[in-house]
Design a protein around this motif. Sequence first.
Motif, PDB file in Angstrom:
ATOM      1  N   ARG A 186       0.843  -1.181   0.000  1.00  0.00           N
ATOM      2  CA  ARG A 186       0.000   0.000   0.000  1.00  0.00           C
ATOM      3  C   ARG A 186       0.886   1.243   0.000  1.00  0.00           C
ATOM      4  NH1 ARG A 186      -4.736  -0.421   4.289  1.00  0.00           N
ATOM      5  NH2 ARG A 186      -5.488   1.296   2.962  1.00  0.00           N
ATOM      6  N   VAL A 187       0.365   2.330  -0.535  1.00  0.00           N
ATOM      7  CA  VAL A 187       1.133   3.568  -0.622  1.00  0.00           C
ATOM      8  C   VAL A 187       1.177   4.221   0.759  1.00  0.00           C
ATOM      9  CG1 VAL A 187       1.262   5.863  -1.646  1.00  0.00           C
ATOM     10  CG2 VAL A 187       0.538   3.904  -3.029  1.00  0.00           C
ATOM     11  N   THR A 188       2.381   4.507   1.228  1.00  0.00           N
ATOM     12  CA  THR A 188       2.573   5.148   2.527  1.00  0.00           C
ATOM     13  C   THR A 188       3.174   6.534   2.319  1.00  0.00           C
ATOM     14  OG1 THR A 188       2.983   2.980   3.535  1.00  0.00           O
ATOM     15  CG2 THR A 188       3.631   4.917   4.805  1.00  0.00           C
ATOM     16  N   LEU A 189       2.622   7.513   3.003  1.00  0.00           N
ATOM     17  CA  LEU A 189       3.113   8.882   2.922  1.00  0.00           C
ATOM     18  C   LEU A 189       3.824   9.256   4.215  1.00  0.00           C
ATOM     19  CD1 LEU A 189      -0.012  10.703   1.378  1.00  0.00           C
ATOM     20  CD2 LEU A 189       1.882   9.580   0.185  1.00  0.00           C
ATOM     21  N   VAL A 190       4.720  10.215   4.118  1.00  0.00           N
ATOM     22  CA  VAL A 190       5.401  10.743   5.299  1.00  0.00           C
ATOM     23  C   VAL A 190       5.254  12.259   5.308  1.00  0.00           C
ATOM     24  CG1 VAL A 190       7.635  10.842   4.084  1.00  0.00           C
ATOM     25  CG2 VAL A 190       7.579  10.837   6.586  1.00  0.00           C
ATOM     26  N   ALA A 191       4.835  12.795   6.454  1.00  0.00           N
ATOM     27  CA  ALA A 191       4.787  14.241   6.660  1.00  0.00           C
ATOM     28  C   ALA A 191       6.148  14.664   7.198  1.00  0.00           C
ATOM     29  CB  ALA A 191       3.683  14.596   7.652  1.00  0.00           C
ATOM     30  N   ARG A 192       6.833  15.523   6.462  1.00  0.00           N
ATOM     31  CA  ARG A 192       8.167  15.942   6.892  1.00  0.00           C
ATOM     32  C   ARG A 192       8.044  16.952   8.027  1.00  0.00           C
ATOM     33  NH1 ARG A 192       9.462  15.800   0.537  1.00  0.00           N
ATOM     34  NH2 ARG A 192       9.922  13.556   0.465  1.00  0.00           N
ATOM     35  N   PRO A 193       8.597  16.618   9.197  1.00  0.00           N
ATOM     36  CA  PRO A 193       8.402  17.460  10.383  1.00  0.00           C
ATOM     37  C   PRO A 193       8.892  18.883  10.150  1.00  0.00           C
ATOM     38  CG  PRO A 193      10.139  15.824  10.730  1.00  0.00           C
ATOM     39  CD  PRO A 193       9.455  15.455   9.470  1.00  0.00           C
ATOM     40  N   GLY A 194       8.113  19.814  10.693  1.00  0.00           N
ATOM     41  CA  GLY A 194       8.423  21.216  10.493  1.00  0.00           C
ATOM     42  C   GLY A 194       7.849  21.776   9.214  1.00  0.00           C
ATOM     43  N   LEU A 195       7.399  20.890   8.328  1.00  0.00           N
ATOM     44  CA  LEU A 195       6.845  21.316   7.044  1.00  0.00           C
ATOM     45  C   LEU A 195       5.385  20.928   6.894  1.00  0.00           C
ATOM     46  CD1 LEU A 195       9.817  20.220   4.752  1.00  0.00           C
ATOM     47  CD2 LEU A 195       9.343  22.515   5.616  1.00  0.00           C
ATOM     48  N   ALA A 196       5.026  19.774   7.452  1.00  0.00           N
ATOM     49  CA  ALA A 196       3.655  19.277   7.338  1.00  0.00           C
ATOM     50  C   ALA A 196       3.311  18.488   8.595  1.00  0.00           C
ATOM     51  CB  ALA A 196       3.497  18.387   6.101  1.00  0.00           C
ATOM     52  N   ALA A 197       2.036  18.456   8.917  1.00  0.00           N
ATOM     53  CA  ALA A 197       1.538  17.647  10.024  1.00  0.00           C
ATOM     54  C   ALA A 197       0.883  16.395   9.465  1.00  0.00           C
ATOM     55  CB  ALA A 197       0.524  18.440  10.847  1.00  0.00           C
ATOM     56  N   ARG A 198       1.049  15.301  10.195  1.00  0.00           N
ATOM     57  CA  ARG A 198       0.449  14.055   9.713  1.00  0.00           C
ATOM     58  C   ARG A 198      -1.051  14.204   9.530  1.00  0.00           C
ATOM     59  NH1 ARG A 198       1.401   8.148  12.431  1.00  0.00           N
ATOM     60  NH2 ARG A 198       0.461   9.033  14.300  1.00  0.00           N
ATOM     61  N   GLU A 199      -1.689  15.016  10.360  1.00  0.00           N
ATOM     62  CA  GLU A 199      -3.141  15.155  10.324  1.00  0.00           C
ATOM     63  C   GLU A 199      -3.656  15.735   9.014  1.00  0.00           C
ATOM     64  OE1 GLU A 199      -1.691  14.370  14.116  1.00  0.00           O
ATOM     65  OE2 GLU A 199      -1.156  16.068  12.811  1.00  0.00           O
ATOM     66  N   GLU A 200      -2.800  16.418   8.260  1.00  0.00           N
ATOM     67  CA  GLU A 200      -3.279  16.979   6.995  1.00  0.00           C
ATOM     68  C   GLU A 200      -3.161  16.000   5.835  1.00  0.00           C
ATOM     69  OE1 GLU A 200      -0.666  19.963   4.857  1.00  0.00           O
ATOM     70  OE2 GLU A 200       0.297  19.994   6.828  1.00  0.00           O
ATOM     71  N   LEU A 201      -2.621  14.821   6.086  1.00  0.00           N
ATOM     72  CA  LEU A 201      -2.493  13.812   5.037  1.00  0.00           C
ATOM     73  C   LEU A 201      -3.675  12.865   5.092  1.00  0.00           C
ATOM     74  CD1 LEU A 201       1.309  12.873   5.351  1.00  0.00           C
ATOM     75  CD2 LEU A 201       0.238  14.606   3.890  1.00  0.00           C
ATOM     76  N   PRO A 202      -4.264  12.531   3.947  1.00  0.00           N
ATOM     77  CA  PRO A 202      -5.396  11.603   3.936  1.00  0.00           C
ATOM     78  C   PRO A 202      -4.901  10.173   4.106  1.00  0.00           C
ATOM     79  CG  PRO A 202      -4.818  12.207   1.690  1.00  0.00           C
ATOM     80  CD  PRO A 202      -3.912  13.001   2.588  1.00  0.00           C
ATOM     81  N   GLY A 203      -5.502   9.441   5.022  1.00  0.00           N
ATOM     82  CA  GLY A 203      -5.103   8.050   5.192  1.00  0.00           C
ATOM     83  C   GLY A 203      -5.126   7.628   6.652  1.00  0.00           C
ATOM     84  N   THR A 204      -4.726   6.406   6.877  1.00  0.00           N
ATOM     85  CA  THR A 204      -4.702   5.816   8.212  1.00  0.00           C
ATOM     86  C   THR A 204      -3.311   5.960   8.813  1.00  0.00           C
ATOM     87  OG1 THR A 204      -6.329   4.182   7.475  1.00  0.00           O
ATOM     88  CG2 THR A 204      -5.134   3.700   9.523  1.00  0.00           C
ATOM     89  N   PRO A 205      -3.176   6.462  10.033  1.00  0.00           N
ATOM     90  CA  PRO A 205      -1.845   6.621  10.627  1.00  0.00           C
ATOM     91  C   PRO A 205      -1.074   5.304  10.669  1.00  0.00           C
ATOM     92  CG  PRO A 205      -3.479   7.807  11.924  1.00  0.00           C
ATOM     93  CD  PRO A 205      -4.243   7.011  10.895  1.00  0.00           C
ATOM     94  N   THR A 206       0.214   5.377  10.374  1.00  0.00           N
ATOM     95  CA  THR A 206       1.072   4.200  10.440  1.00  0.00           C
ATOM     96  C   THR A 206       1.230   3.736  11.883  1.00  0.00           C
ATOM     97  OG1 THR A 206       2.921   5.758  10.348  1.00  0.00           O
ATOM     98  CG2 THR A 206       2.377   4.602   8.324  1.00  0.00           C
ATOM     99  N   ARG A 207       1.543   2.454  12.039  1.00  0.00           N
ATOM    100  CA  ARG A 207       1.594   1.867  13.379  1.00  0.00           C
ATOM    101  C   ARG A 207       2.779   2.359  14.201  1.00  0.00           C
ATOM    102  NH1 ARG A 207       1.123  -4.512  12.652  1.00  0.00           N
ATOM    103  NH2 ARG A 207       2.298  -4.090  10.741  1.00  0.00           N
ATOM    104  N   TYR A 208       3.913   2.581  13.555  1.00  0.00           N
ATOM    105  CA  TYR A 208       5.146   2.824  14.301  1.00  0.00           C
ATOM    106  C   TYR A 208       5.747   4.211  14.077  1.00  0.00           C
ATOM    107  CZ  TYR A 208       4.586  -2.238  14.019  1.00  0.00           C
ATOM    108  OH  TYR A 208       4.067  -3.506  14.044  1.00  0.00           O
ATOM    109  N   SER A 209       5.632   4.737  12.893  1.00  0.00           N
ATOM    110  CA  SER A 209       6.191   6.059  12.608  1.00  0.00           C
ATOM    111  C   SER A 209       5.180   7.137  12.976  1.00  0.00           C
ATOM    112  CB  SER A 209       6.556   6.193  11.136  1.00  0.00           C
ATOM    113  OG  SER A 209       6.836   7.548  10.815  1.00  0.00           O
TER     114      SER A 209
END
Length: 446
Positions: A186-209
């Motif tokens: 499945r396609v996994t996205l990463v929010a780069r800290p200081g630039l984006a918040a995970r909450e603004e990305l569509p999808g289910t939060p990853t288990r470990y990152s």
Amino acid sequence: MSRQKRRAVDPARLAAFEVLKAVRVDDGYTNLLLPAVLARHGLTGRDAAFTTELASGTIRRQGTYDAVLAACIDRPLRKVEAKVLDALRLGAHQLLAMRVPTHAAIDTTVTLVRNQVNQGAAGFSNAVLRKVAARDLEAWLADVAPDDLAVAHSHPAWVVDELRRALGDRAGELPALLAADNDPPRVTLVARPGLAAREELPGTPTRYSPYGVVLDGGDPAGVAAVAEGRAGVQDEGSQLVALALASSPVEGRDERWIDLCAGPGGKASLLAALAAEHGARLTGVELHHHRARLVARAAAAGGGLAGVVRADATRAPFADASADRILLDAPCTGLGALRRRPEARWRRRPADVIALVGLQRALLAEAVRVLRPGGALLYATCSPVLAETADVVTATLAEHPDVRLEDVAGHLPAVPDAEGPLPGTVQLWPHRHGTDAMFLALLRKA
């Protein structure tokens, strides 16, 4: 060839056929070829998804389908014209692993062969695929591979042996690992800290990152943060590599970070963002010009990138003991990312391991030279093969008595059941963690 004949070929199947040919003839990579092929044929939505599964799935299960086809053909497969064999594999995947009606799978494949080869090859393909369609996959496996994990799970036998050794006393998990290698990632996205918040990305939060999400669907390029360079596509295992290095304590100064094998830039982008949060700057090292440009472009959005140096990392242009943190994500066989790079299993040979181990040891020795006392060095591979993981680290420790192996698992406390082959190392697995099989070892110079 007439335009009428060309129109008779289903565009999705023709696109998949073109991908298989490019992988075979040009040593292309499926995931890199697909976007251009889909665009050229104007395929989007469900048609694009069908083509992606048809091409990628066929390459993943090629070993299984070749065993089935060999049972249906009265001559060795090496004597079947390559283009015809590509089409037969596509047909077998539709018949045995996709929800495609039998008549549609056979008819469209035969039309494809008629269009791309000739009428005689089309008749031959029709006869072969009708034999394939006579049984389901389970029945075929019971016939052609009753006790053969390599054929049943479509891995070269030597790769199966290496994965069994890497699992050690948990070799009973081997069938689950091989099956996971055949699951589309499945396609996994990463929010780069200081630039984006995970909450603004569509999808289910990853288990470990804490920075990742698993995309629920759609094109990642359509996500605003991705289009703007504030987020990117990155497997969760690769995210954890960057996080492990950034969270490891260092003694004293913490300003100069180096990614010794930075291309194509995924880990460097996340590491640069993490460096900026630490008040540090990251320098990327990449030998190849086009990959160096990818690193610079991928990591430019942050402020943590000091630059990208084009250089051979076995002779890095840095002074002794000058880096506070170093990531060495070493070139490897890639046998931990077979979900993502399905063609790697057929392209790699046992001799490649020997050559890569020599390179890995040279790179790690150079990283040790550049690392300052008290700094942190993370050695990572996208391969669980022991020769590339435990053996490389053990040899380095023997050659450098001033270097010690530290516990990296303590810096990834949320990741369970990930003990590596050496104490303190981490080994991720597709079947346990849903990530690529990343190996992590943390070294420190005393």
